[in-house]
Write a protein that holds these residues in place. Structure first.
Motif, PDB file in Angstrom:
ATOM      1  N   GLU A   4     -12.630  -2.412  18.515  1.00 34.89           N
ATOM      2  CA  GLU A   4     -12.225  -1.333  19.404  1.00 34.89           C
ATOM      3  C   GLU A   4     -10.730  -1.047  19.244  1.00 34.89           C
ATOM      4  N   MET A   5     -10.391   0.220  19.276  1.00 36.52           N
ATOM      5  CA  MET A   5      -9.010   0.631  19.025  1.00 36.52           C
ATOM      6  C   MET A   5      -8.088   0.218  20.166  1.00 36.52           C
ATOM      7  N   GLU A   6      -6.975  -0.418  19.811  1.00 38.11           N
ATOM      8  CA  GLU A   6      -6.007  -0.866  20.810  1.00 38.11           C
ATOM      9  C   GLU A   6      -4.720  -0.059  20.791  1.00 38.11           C
ATOM     10  N   GLY A   7      -4.379   0.490  19.634  1.00 40.24           N
ATOM     11  CA  GLY A   7      -3.124   1.226  19.521  1.00 40.24           C
ATOM     12  C   GLY A   7      -2.812   1.499  18.067  1.00 40.24           C
ATOM     13  N   LEU A   8      -1.536   1.701  17.796  1.00 39.60           N
ATOM     14  CA  LEU A   8      -1.112   1.940  16.411  1.00 39.60           C
ATOM     15  C   LEU A   8       0.188   1.199  16.136  1.00 39.60           C
ATOM     16  N   ARG A  49       0.811  -1.225   0.000  1.00 34.48           N
ATOM     17  CA  ARG A  49       0.000   0.000   0.000  1.00 34.48           C
ATOM     18  C   ARG A  49       0.838   1.267   0.000  1.00 34.48           C
ATOM     19  N   LYS A  50       2.183   1.085   0.112  1.00 30.48           N
ATOM     20  CA  LYS A  50       3.091   2.238   0.243  1.00 30.48           C
ATOM     21  C   LYS A  50       2.654   3.117   1.421  1.00 30.48           C
ATOM     22  N   ALA A  51       2.328   2.448   2.530  1.00 34.18           N
ATOM     23  CA  ALA A  51       1.852   3.128   3.736  1.00 34.18           C
ATOM     24  C   ALA A  51       2.851   2.940   4.865  1.00 34.18           C
ATOM     25  N   HIS A  52       2.715   3.779   5.904  1.00 30.25           N
ATOM     26  CA  HIS A  52       3.638   3.736   7.039  1.00 30.25           C
ATOM     27  C   HIS A  52       2.936   3.576   8.379  1.00 30.25           C
ATOM     28  N   PHE A  53       1.608   3.673   8.397  1.00 29.99           N
ATOM     29  CA  PHE A  53       0.899   3.885   9.648  1.00 29.99           C
ATOM     30  C   PHE A  53      -0.451   3.176   9.611  1.00 29.99           C
ATOM     31  N   ALA A  54      -0.777   2.436  10.682  1.00 30.54           N
ATOM     32  CA  ALA A  54      -2.068   1.752  10.743  1.00 30.54           C
ATOM     33  C   ALA A  54      -2.590   1.762  12.176  1.00 30.54           C
ATOM     34  N   ILE A  55      -3.906   1.825  12.316  1.00 32.00           N
ATOM     35  CA  ILE A  55      -4.571   1.758  13.609  1.00 32.00           C
ATOM     36  C   ILE A  55      -4.905   0.290  13.906  1.00 32.00           C
ATOM     37  N   VAL A  56      -4.550  -0.173  15.098  1.00 30.39           N
ATOM     38  CA  VAL A  56      -4.761  -1.572  15.481  1.00 30.39           C
ATOM     39  C   VAL A  56      -6.069  -1.691  16.263  1.00 30.39           C
ATOM     40  N   VAL A  57      -6.908  -2.644  15.862  1.00 33.14           N
ATOM     41  CA  VAL A  57      -8.186  -2.862  16.541  1.00 33.14           C
ATOM     42  C   VAL A  57      -8.286  -4.324  16.971  1.00 33.14           C
TER      43      VAL A  57
END
Length: 296
Positions: free
Chosen positions: A186-190, A173-181
């Motif tokens: 429910e959001m747990e971190g990144l 995805r050429k990405a650097h950052f994702a939100i972990v659920v």
């Protein structure tokens, strides 16, 4: 009648056997001689008294360690390396734009999650460069900035994703950052691309890095640690070897080992360390003091 293919195979095998049996005189007739291969001796000035090259051995060990980390990516999950929500820096989209800009500029991170209403409602990821570009376009008039329109769409990933799969997804995805659920969404971190790379090559430091949050080295040799500090980060920072299979944070490790939520001033010894509970917040271990087990 014997098949012609089998006859050809038998003839070829006989030729190979004869060639191996008479290889020395055959090569001699052609002007060559066979010599045994001797192991290459290291230069004297680069070897120690046992004949080993310490630099080469050290590099070999480092390469093996890194290779091991690569294989370990299939066994680890993003929940093992993510920045937990309690340690995550984020921005409230409802704050005045001037406050948001100040928060972004004071942060050592390039990207920060943007939330609305509550931290569980991540509405975007704000990139410092995009924010500064937008400010420049409106002549630094904060009142004309809408951070929700500047932010990029958040990418949510399950906490059970292996690091290998997440690394591949980042690259794809050429990405650097994702939100972990978690499994309930429910959001747990990144988790970032840098988090995974550091699992392979070790800590990556730059001029904007800050000291490890939640860890303080005391003059008496002990270490005061916030309960939310990840075990893997602590191991990496202090060259420890605390297990992280059953718990992610240092407080979780103490709870797992004691099978209880300890009271303040209670002390325990395991894995070669002495753990003293300094502060408890309701049902959470907020702070610990850790020292080698042999000391007081």
């Amino acid at each position: 009648m014997i098949d012609a293919g089998w006859i050809a195979a038998a003839v070829l095998a006989a030729i190979v056997v004869l060639a191996l049996a008479f290889r020395t005189p055959l090569f001699a007739a052609l002007g060559y001689s066979l010599q045994p291969i001797e192991p290459m001796a290291p230069d004297d000035d680069e070897s120690d008294e046992n004949g080993d090259d310490p630099r080469r051995n050290g590099q070999a060990r480092e390469d093996r360690n890194r290779l091991g980390e690569l294989f370990e990516l299939e066994e680890l999950e993003v929940s093992d390396v993510m920045v937990h929500r309690t340690n995550m820096r984020s921005v409230n989209a409802d704050d005045p734009p001037e406050m948001v800009v100040r928060e972004i500029l004071q942060s050592p991170h390039t990207r920060m999650p943007l939330w609305k209403g509550s931290l569980d409602n991540i509405v975007g990821v704000l990139h410092a460069k995009d924010l500064l570009r937008a400010l420049n376009e409106v002549g630094n008039d904060f009142s004309r900035i809408d951070v929700t329109k500047i932010a990029s769409k958040p990418w949510f990933v399950p906490d059970t994703t292996t690091l290998q799969d997440q690394l591949n997804a980042f690259l794809r995805r050429k990405a650097h950052f994702a939100i972990v659920v978690d499994e309930y969404g429910e959001m747990e971190g990144l988790v970032t691309l840098e988090d995974i790379i550091e699992e392979i090559v070790g800590e990556i430091a730059d001029e904007h890095d800050v000291d490890m949050q939640g860890v303080k080295q005391e003059a008496d040799g002990s270490v005061v640690v916030d309960g939310t500090v990840p075990i893997r980060d602590l191991n990496r920072a202090l060259d420890w070897d605390l297990p992280d299979e059953e718990a992610t944070t240092i407080a979780g490790l103490v709870i797992h080992e004691t099978q209880t939520i300890p009271e303040e001033k209670q002390a325990f010894t395991f894995h070669g360390k002495r753990f003293v509970v300094m502060k408890r917040d309701k049902n959470r271990i907020a702070r610990l003091r850790i020292r080698p087990a042999g000391e007081g």
